[in-house]
Design a protein around this motif. Structure first.
Motif, PDB file in Angstrom:
ATOM      1  N   PHE A 146     -21.308 -48.916 -34.677  1.00  0.00           N
ATOM      2  CA  PHE A 146     -20.697 -47.622 -34.387  1.00  0.00           C
ATOM      3  C   PHE A 146     -19.329 -47.805 -33.732  1.00  0.00           C
ATOM      4  CE2 PHE A 146     -20.394 -44.152 -31.162  1.00  0.00           C
ATOM      5  CZ  PHE A 146     -20.319 -43.060 -32.020  1.00  0.00           C
ATOM      6  N   MET A 147     -19.250 -48.717 -32.773  1.00  0.00           N
ATOM      7  CA  MET A 147     -17.976 -48.996 -32.107  1.00  0.00           C
ATOM      8  C   MET A 147     -16.950 -49.545 -33.094  1.00  0.00           C
ATOM      9  SD  MET A 147     -19.079 -50.742 -28.482  1.00  0.00           S
ATOM     10  CE  MET A 147     -17.381 -50.743 -27.867  1.00  0.00           C
ATOM     11  N   GLN A 148     -17.364 -50.502 -33.896  1.00  0.00           N
ATOM     12  CA  GLN A 148     -16.433 -51.147 -34.817  1.00  0.00           C
ATOM     13  C   GLN A 148     -15.903 -50.165 -35.861  1.00  0.00           C
ATOM     14  OE1 GLN A 148     -19.010 -54.353 -36.161  1.00  0.00           O
ATOM     15  NE2 GLN A 148     -17.866 -55.842 -34.939  1.00  0.00           N
ATOM     16  N   HIS A 149     -16.781 -49.379 -36.430  1.00  0.00           N
ATOM     17  CA  HIS A 149     -16.374 -48.481 -37.521  1.00  0.00           C
ATOM     18  C   HIS A 149     -15.519 -47.317 -37.029  1.00  0.00           C
ATOM     19  CE1 HIS A 149     -18.535 -50.506 -40.697  1.00  0.00           C
ATOM     20  NE2 HIS A 149     -19.628 -50.542 -39.953  1.00  0.00           N
ATOM     21  N   ASN A 150     -15.579 -47.033 -35.723  1.00  0.00           N
ATOM     22  CA  ASN A 150     -14.774 -45.939 -35.169  1.00  0.00           C
ATOM     23  C   ASN A 150     -13.645 -46.444 -34.270  1.00  0.00           C
ATOM     24  OD1 ASN A 150     -16.201 -43.302 -36.011  1.00  0.00           O
ATOM     25  ND2 ASN A 150     -17.892 -44.574 -35.281  1.00  0.00           N
ATOM     26  N   LEU A 152     -13.589 -48.085 -31.410  1.00  0.00           N
ATOM     27  CA  LEU A 152     -13.791 -47.637 -30.038  1.00  0.00           C
ATOM     28  C   LEU A 152     -13.681 -48.798 -29.055  1.00  0.00           C
ATOM     29  CD1 LEU A 152     -16.870 -45.306 -30.651  1.00  0.00           C
ATOM     30  CD2 LEU A 152     -14.466 -44.631 -30.437  1.00  0.00           C
ATOM     31  N   ALA A 153     -13.034 -48.524 -27.931  1.00  0.00           N
ATOM     32  CA  ALA A 153     -12.933 -49.515 -26.861  1.00  0.00           C
ATOM     33  C   ALA A 153     -14.100 -49.408 -25.877  1.00  0.00           C
ATOM     34  CB  ALA A 153     -11.616 -49.340 -26.116  1.00  0.00           C
ATOM     35  N   LEU A 154     -14.709 -48.222 -25.816  1.00  0.00           N
ATOM     36  CA  LEU A 154     -15.836 -48.005 -24.915  1.00  0.00           C
ATOM     37  C   LEU A 154     -16.737 -46.927 -25.489  1.00  0.00           C
ATOM     38  CD1 LEU A 154     -17.432 -48.097 -22.212  1.00  0.00           C
ATOM     39  CD2 LEU A 154     -15.701 -46.563 -21.246  1.00  0.00           C
ATOM     40  N   HIS A 237      -5.045 -45.443 -20.451  1.00  0.00           N
ATOM     41  CA  HIS A 237      -4.342 -46.608 -20.981  1.00  0.00           C
ATOM     42  C   HIS A 237      -4.254 -46.588 -22.506  1.00  0.00           C
ATOM     43  CE1 HIS A 237      -4.766 -48.068 -16.882  1.00  0.00           C
ATOM     44  NE2 HIS A 237      -3.964 -49.064 -17.167  1.00  0.00           N
ATOM     45  N   GLY A 238      -4.607 -45.467 -23.105  1.00  0.00           N
ATOM     46  CA  GLY A 238      -4.430 -45.305 -24.546  1.00  0.00           C
ATOM     47  C   GLY A 238      -5.549 -45.833 -25.406  1.00  0.00           C
ATOM     48  N   HIS A 239      -6.684 -46.161 -24.797  1.00  0.00           N
ATOM     49  CA  HIS A 239      -7.816 -46.688 -25.569  1.00  0.00           C
ATOM     50  C   HIS A 239      -8.755 -45.547 -25.979  1.00  0.00           C
ATOM     51  CE1 HIS A 239      -6.637 -50.778 -24.650  1.00  0.00           C
ATOM     52  NE2 HIS A 239      -6.590 -50.472 -23.371  1.00  0.00           N
ATOM     53  N   LYS A 240      -9.470 -45.770 -27.052  1.00  0.00           N
ATOM     54  CA  LYS A 240     -10.366 -44.752 -27.593  1.00  0.00           C
ATOM     55  C   LYS A 240     -11.756 -44.927 -26.979  1.00  0.00           C
ATOM     56  CE  LYS A 240     -11.631 -42.842 -32.148  1.00  0.00           C
ATOM     57  NZ  LYS A 240     -11.542 -43.090 -33.609  1.00  0.00           N
ATOM     58  N   MET A 241     -12.207 -43.903 -26.303  1.00  0.00           N
ATOM     59  CA  MET A 241     -13.505 -43.935 -25.635  1.00  0.00           C
ATOM     60  C   MET A 241     -14.309 -42.715 -26.065  1.00  0.00           C
ATOM     61  SD  MET A 241     -15.241 -42.306 -22.940  1.00  0.00           S
ATOM     62  CE  MET A 241     -16.935 -42.710 -22.467  1.00  0.00           C
ATOM     63  N   TRP A 242     -15.578 -42.924 -26.418  1.00  0.00           N
ATOM     64  CA  TRP A 242     -16.456 -41.810 -26.792  1.00  0.00           C
ATOM     65  C   TRP A 242     -17.715 -41.806 -25.935  1.00  0.00           C
ATOM     66  CZ3 TRP A 242     -16.936 -41.549 -32.899  1.00  0.00           C
ATOM     67  CH2 TRP A 242     -15.752 -40.980 -33.409  1.00  0.00           C
ATOM     68  N   LEU A 243     -18.101 -40.624 -25.545  1.00  0.00           N
ATOM     69  CA  LEU A 243     -19.463 -40.395 -25.081  1.00  0.00           C
ATOM     70  C   LEU A 243     -20.294 -40.123 -26.323  1.00  0.00           C
ATOM     71  CD1 LEU A 243     -21.262 -39.848 -22.456  1.00  0.00           C
ATOM     72  CD2 LEU A 243     -20.969 -37.438 -23.076  1.00  0.00           C
ATOM     73  N   ALA A 244     -21.440 -40.787 -26.455  1.00  0.00           N
ATOM     74  CA  ALA A 244     -22.272 -40.629 -27.645  1.00  0.00           C
ATOM     75  C   ALA A 244     -23.688 -40.236 -27.249  1.00  0.00           C
ATOM     76  CB  ALA A 244     -22.297 -41.930 -28.448  1.00  0.00           C
ATOM     77  N   ASN A 245     -24.377 -39.640 -28.187  1.00  0.00           N
ATOM     78  CA  ASN A 245     -25.792 -39.328 -28.005  1.00  0.00           C
ATOM     79  C   ASN A 245     -26.590 -40.592 -28.331  1.00  0.00           C
ATOM     80  OD1 ASN A 245     -28.421 -38.442 -28.074  1.00  0.00           O
ATOM     81  ND2 ASN A 245     -27.987 -36.578 -29.231  1.00  0.00           N
TER      82      ASN A 245
END
Length: 369
Positions: A146-150, A152-154, A237-245
């Motif tokens: 999920f992180m790799q395909h989107n 995501l840094a966190l 710092h410009g990184h992509k972070m998502w809260l996920a279910n």
């Protein structure tokens, strides 16, 4: 339009907001493929967690992803945690147990433990897991993909909560309710605006380069609510972070007793809103008005035989059903929202008063204020 119609219209709006957020909240897919096999370091701070050793280690040993290491920091435990860890992992080379150094001045205990763990890790990705969390066998594989395909840094998320006591049932799932209601999910998912974020320290999955670029846990060393501070730094710092279910991938028994529920939340809740008395007052008035009052209207409906007074309670129950169905919590808790809101108000008021009086909360032998 009379007051009761306005009141019901607002509650309908709250339902719509919650439903939209439930749809927008991203979910990792099951049985996803990763890009290559990067090493994942699973990092666990443990301080007097004897009761959690067997369950946690067992869940980690069942992971389907093959390339991972587990490093556990025994943070000056006095209850036999270290011995139990050694017994549970002695034949498994994937596990390493490290002794924690005494906490340095200016650091929050857990934050310092996590900082030490990062120094021992060899992975391209760092997954911080609390001792009371149990992850499903496919969790590392699927969340990493999920992180790799989107890109995501966190990724962070709130586990499905296991609720052994009545105060657990009232307060712990309210974390799901607050996030799905109040977090502007579209901004959280599609922008890098730091205020539009949420995280849970029990499950924090970092891409290592981004983690180090923001200064890691050292950058938030004095933060009691370090998970939120780290997620905001990621976005700043410009990184992509998502809260996920992640409720399909992780479960958690945050607290075993009612006393622990009260203490655990007391050290975080007022700090989590920046120790703002005006904001605390707004929150308490809001929840009293919209989530406690409907119960009294329900009673009034019975007393005066006016069915229209049932509507607000029915609407907040529908909102609760949306939240708890989305997060895999017991659905009957939706009908206890007035009691949950009242407990939340009492908790926040108590934490605010204690803080204003300079009192600290003791948690596992350390004091927080």
């Amino acid at each position: 339009m009379t007051w009761d119609l306005w009141f019901s219209a607002l509650l309908l709006l709250f339902i719509g907001i919650t439903l939209l957020h439930a749809v927008v909240l991203p979910r990792p897919k099951r049985d996803a493929r990763t890009k290559g096999e990067p090493l994942v370091s699973i990092l666990i701070p443990m301080r007097n967690e004897l009761a959690n050793v067997e369950g946690l280690i067992g869940s980690l040993q069942k992971q389907t992803y093959s390339k991972f290491e587990v490093i556990v920091l025994d943070d000056e435990s006095t209850d036999g945690t270290r011995e139990a860890l050694e017994a549970s992992t002695e034949h498994d080379s994937r596990f390493t147990i490290k002794p924690g150094a005494p906490k340095l001045d200016g650091w929050v205990g857990k934050v310092y433990a996590c900082h030490q763990l990062s120094g021992y890790a060899s992975g391209d990705y760092l997954l911080y897991v609390d001792a009371d969390v149990r992850i499903e066998p496919n969790a590392v594989q699927d969340v990493l993909a999920f992180m790799q395909h989107n890109n995501l840094a966190l990724v962070s998320g709130f586990s499905r909560f296991l609720l052994p006591t009545w105060l657990n049932k009232l307060l712990v799932p309210m974390q799901h309710f607050i996030v799905l209601f109040h977090l502007p999910m579209g901004l959280a998912r599609f922008t890098k605006w730091p205020p539009a974020t949420a995280a849970h320290g029990g499950f924090m999955f970092f891409e290592r380069g981004a983690y180090e670029a923001i200064g890691g846990h050292e950058s938030v060393k004095g933060e009691i609510v370090e998970d939120m501070a780290l997620s905001k730094r990621m976005k700043a710092h410009g990184h992509k972070m998502w809260l996920a279910n992640i409720t399909a991938f992780a479960s958690c028994t945050m607290y075993e007793t009612n006393e622990d529920v009260w203490k655990g939340f007391s050290k975080n809740i007022f700090n989590g809103i920046g120790k703002s008395v005006p904001l605390a007052a707004v929150i308490m008035v809001f929840y009293a008005s919209f989530y406690v009052l409907p119960f009294f209207l329900l009673v009034g409906a019975v007393v005066v035989a006016d069915p229209s007074l049932l509507i607000p309670y029915a609407l907040i129950s529908i909102q609760g059903l949306i939240v708890y169905a989305t997060t895999k919590e017991p659905l009957y808790l939706a009908f206890a929202l007035p009691a949950s809101a009242l407990a939340l108000i009492a908790l926040l008021a108590n934490a605010m008063i204690r803080s204003m009086q300079g009192q600290k909360v003791e948690w596992k032998g350390r004091f927080y204020g």
